[in-house]
Motif scaffolding. Structure first.
Motif, PDB file in Angstrom:
ATOM      1  N   SER A  54       0.833  -1.209   0.000  1.00  0.00           N
ATOM      2  CA  SER A  54       0.000   0.000   0.000  1.00  0.00           C
ATOM      3  C   SER A  54       0.866   1.257   0.000  1.00  0.00           C
ATOM      4  N   ASP A  55       1.936   1.241   0.785  1.00  0.00           N
ATOM      5  CA  ASP A  55       2.856   2.382   0.819  1.00  0.00           C
ATOM      6  C   ASP A  55       3.489   2.610  -0.553  1.00  0.00           C
ATOM      7  N   ARG A  57       2.314   1.699  -3.442  1.00  0.00           N
ATOM      8  CA  ARG A  57       1.261   2.139  -4.360  1.00  0.00           C
ATOM      9  C   ARG A  57       0.948   3.614  -4.157  1.00  0.00           C
ATOM     10  N   ARG A  58       0.881   4.053  -2.899  1.00  0.00           N
ATOM     11  CA  ARG A  58       0.614   5.458  -2.592  1.00  0.00           C
ATOM     12  C   ARG A  58       1.738   6.355  -3.122  1.00  0.00           C
ATOM     13  N   LYS A  59       2.986   5.933  -2.920  1.00  0.00           N
ATOM     14  CA  LYS A  59       4.127   6.721  -3.393  1.00  0.00           C
ATOM     15  C   LYS A  59       4.104   6.845  -4.912  1.00  0.00           C
ATOM     16  N   ASN A  61       1.519   6.837  -6.758  1.00  0.00           N
ATOM     17  CA  ASN A  61       0.411   7.707  -7.142  1.00  0.00           C
ATOM     18  C   ASN A  61       0.554   9.116  -6.582  1.00  0.00           C
ATOM     19  N   GLY A  63       0.948  10.104  -3.393  1.00  0.00           N
ATOM     20  CA  GLY A  63       0.279  10.510  -2.170  1.00  0.00           C
ATOM     21  C   GLY A  63       0.745   9.804  -1.001  1.00  0.00           C
TER      22      GLY A  63
END
Length: 63
Positions: A54-55, A57-59, A61, A63
């Motif tokens: 998740s981390d 994926r957020r990076k 994208n 965010g």
């Protein structure tokens, strides 16, 4: 056993008991990135891999 989670659909998590009571989780995404954890608590290993995925994926994208 392969598991997928709706919050990170581009990741697949392979859970395998390597020896009595010792598990390995290998998570791979569609871009070829890999996260690997080994230990005695498969649920904890999956949670750790999910958090890291998740981390990442957020990076990616922004965010």
């Amino acid at each position: 056993m392969i598991r997928r989670f709706p919050d990170i659909p581009d990741w697949a998590f392979d859970i395998d008991e390597k020896s009595a009571g010792v598990y390995e989780v290998v998570a791979k995404d569609t871009k070829g990135r890999t996260i690997r954890r080994t230990g005695t608590d498969p649920d904890r290993l999956i949670d750790e891999c999910r958090r890291e995925a998740s981390d990442l994926r957020r990076k990616k994208n922004g965010g």
